[in-house]
Write a protein that holds these residues in place. Structure first.
Motif, PDB file in Angstrom:
ATOM      1  N   TYR A  95      39.420  16.938  31.382  1.00 32.31           N
ATOM      2  CA  TYR A  95      38.608  17.924  32.091  1.00 32.31           C
ATOM      3  C   TYR A  95      39.273  19.262  31.808  1.00 32.31           C
ATOM      4  O   TYR A  95      40.052  19.770  32.587  1.00 32.31           O
ATOM      5  CB  TYR A  95      38.554  17.608  33.578  1.00 32.31           C
ATOM      6  CG  TYR A  95      37.714  18.593  34.358  1.00 32.31           C
ATOM      7  CD1 TYR A  95      38.308  19.531  35.201  1.00 32.31           C
ATOM      8  CD2 TYR A  95      36.328  18.592  34.264  1.00 32.31           C
ATOM      9  CE1 TYR A  95      37.543  20.433  35.930  1.00 32.31           C
ATOM     10  CE2 TYR A  95      35.568  19.475  34.985  1.00 32.31           C
ATOM     11  CZ  TYR A  95      36.169  20.389  35.810  1.00 32.31           C
ATOM     12  OH  TYR A  95      35.414  21.283  36.534  1.00 32.31           O
TER      13      TYR A  95
ATOM     14  N   TYR B  98      29.339  24.195  31.035  1.00 32.55           N
ATOM     15  CA  TYR B  98      30.018  22.912  30.877  1.00 32.55           C
ATOM     16  C   TYR B  98      29.613  22.310  29.532  1.00 32.55           C
ATOM     17  O   TYR B  98      28.450  22.415  29.114  1.00 32.55           O
ATOM     18  CB  TYR B  98      29.618  21.940  31.982  1.00 32.55           C
ATOM     19  CG  TYR B  98      30.157  22.279  33.341  1.00 32.55           C
ATOM     20  CD1 TYR B  98      31.322  21.690  33.827  1.00 32.55           C
ATOM     21  CD2 TYR B  98      29.496  23.191  34.163  1.00 32.55           C
ATOM     22  CE1 TYR B  98      31.814  21.986  35.085  1.00 32.55           C
ATOM     23  CE2 TYR B  98      29.977  23.506  35.426  1.00 32.55           C
ATOM     24  CZ  TYR B  98      31.138  22.905  35.880  1.00 32.55           C
ATOM     25  OH  TYR B  98      31.622  23.207  37.127  1.00 32.55           O
TER      26      TYR B  98
ATOM     27  N   ASP C  59      30.769  15.805  36.879  1.00 30.81           N
ATOM     28  CA  ASP C  59      32.164  16.203  36.746  1.00 30.81           C
ATOM     29  C   ASP C  59      33.080  15.272  37.532  1.00 30.81           C
ATOM     30  O   ASP C  59      34.177  14.937  37.080  1.00 30.81           O
ATOM     31  CB  ASP C  59      32.372  17.664  37.158  1.00 30.81           C
ATOM     32  CG  ASP C  59      31.677  18.036  38.450  1.00 30.81           C
ATOM     33  OD1 ASP C  59      30.603  17.488  38.731  1.00 30.81           O
ATOM     34  OD2 ASP C  59      32.193  18.904  39.177  1.00 30.81           O
TER      35      ASP C  59
ATOM     36  N   LYS D 196      36.002  13.113  35.839  1.00 31.09           N
ATOM     37  CA  LYS D 196      37.360  13.273  36.361  1.00 31.09           C
ATOM     38  C   LYS D 196      37.946  11.932  36.804  1.00 31.09           C
ATOM     39  O   LYS D 196      39.147  11.696  36.709  1.00 31.09           O
ATOM     40  CB  LYS D 196      37.358  14.239  37.543  1.00 31.09           C
ATOM     41  CG  LYS D 196      37.254  15.692  37.154  1.00 31.09           C
ATOM     42  CD  LYS D 196      37.020  16.535  38.399  1.00 31.09           C
ATOM     43  CE  LYS D 196      37.885  17.753  38.430  1.00 31.09           C
ATOM     44  NZ  LYS D 196      37.645  18.583  39.622  1.00 31.09           N
TER      45      LYS D 196
END
Length: 299
Positions: free
Chosen positions: A4, A171, A235, A239
């Motif tokens: 990330y 992103y 996300d 993660k």
């Protein structure tokens, strides 16, 4: 290697360059290996149907109390969109007797596996016309993603809803994050609850999707993830893979909101603006309004 990765950009020019498909790491993997999304840096990557108070509007103002109710509301929105579009003589993607029978009879399509594959193109069309769905919008074009992030940020700044030091973000998600093989151990067991799928839909008949080079991700809950509204985000999912997969799957590029106007100018110079991402008179009118005060000179 962490996967990330975050890059805080100081200038619009740096931001513009670093998200380019010709920059590392994107240049070595090909055009359709990474997908991009632009939005506020303060929000997680959550699909519209799972955001706060969205589904209440389609449920008599009541919050759904069970996961089955969530799916019923989502399917109901899609079914009504299908029926109305069909009555008005509009073409619908992957229109089959199977989906027509399910809608007509109200057959059970409500399960952990929702949405079934033959519903997904319909959901993509509905989503690109403003209705909530658990599909999250992405694009193969990083500059289109940057346009959405900058446009939202610039308007928020003008309306007093954003501060100059707030962050906008693009992103970049690797298609490998949607690869089932990556998330399965050598013994054939899944390493994680839930999964992330890549969903494409026909651009024929969906001008917005075509203009925006759109693609979608689908979060599929499993096990303990299944709550009234799943507490999942793209996300958060990526993660959660930390320490299990060696490659970087998600990048976040951020820029202060005060630079949104000049970023819009840079994008317009590359032909990416409201009139390019929103086809027809709507996009032209949006661009005229968007550039009225600043005179971006996008033509």
């Amino acid at each position: 290697m962490s996967y990330y990765d975050e890059h805080l950009c100081e200038t619009p020019e740096e931001f513009f360059d670093v998200i380019s498909l010709s920059s590392a790491p994107f240049i070595l993997q090909g055009r359709y290996s990474w997908m991009f999304r632009g939005q506020s840096a303060s929000r997680p990557l959550v699909p519209s149907a799972w955001r706060s108070q969205v589904l209440e509007r389609f449920n008599d103002g009541k919050a759904p109390e069970t996961y089955d109710t969530v799916v019923e509301i989502e399917a109901g929105v899609a079914s009504r969109f299908f029926r109305l579009a069909d009555v008005r003589g509009l073409s619908l993607p992957e229109d089959t007797q199977t989906i027509r029978r399910e809608i007509q009879r109200g057959e059970s399509v409500y399960s952990v596996n929702w949405p079934l594959p033959h519903w997904r193109s319909l959901l993509a069309l509905a989503r690109h016309h403003g209705l909530p769905a658990r599909l999250l919008d992405w694009t193969w074009n990083p500059y289109v993603a940057a346009y959405f992030a900058a446009s939202e940020a610039h308007k928020g700044l003008q309306d007093g809803l954003r501060e100059p030091d707030d962050q906008l973000a693009v992103y970049a998600l690797s298609g490998d994050a949607c690869d089932e093989r990556l998330l399965t151990s050598a013994l054939g067991c899944r390493l994680f609850s839930g999964r992330l799928e890549l969903v494409t839909a026909p651009s024929a008949g969906n001008e917005n999707l075509r203009a925006q080079e759109g693609v979608f991700t689908l979060l599929v809950p499993r096990g303990s993830e299944v709550e009234p509204i799943p507490r999942m985000s793209v996300d958060g999912f990526v993660k959660g893979l930390h320490g299990q997969v060696s490659q970087t799957l998600l990048y976040r590029f951020t820029l202060r909101v005060e630079h949104a106007w000049f970023l819009l100018h840079l994008l317009a110079c590359q032909g990416v603006s409201a009139s390019s991402v929103w086809p027809g008179y709507r996009g032209v009118a949006m661009e005229v309004a968007e550039t009225a005060e600043e005179d971006l000179g996008s033509l």
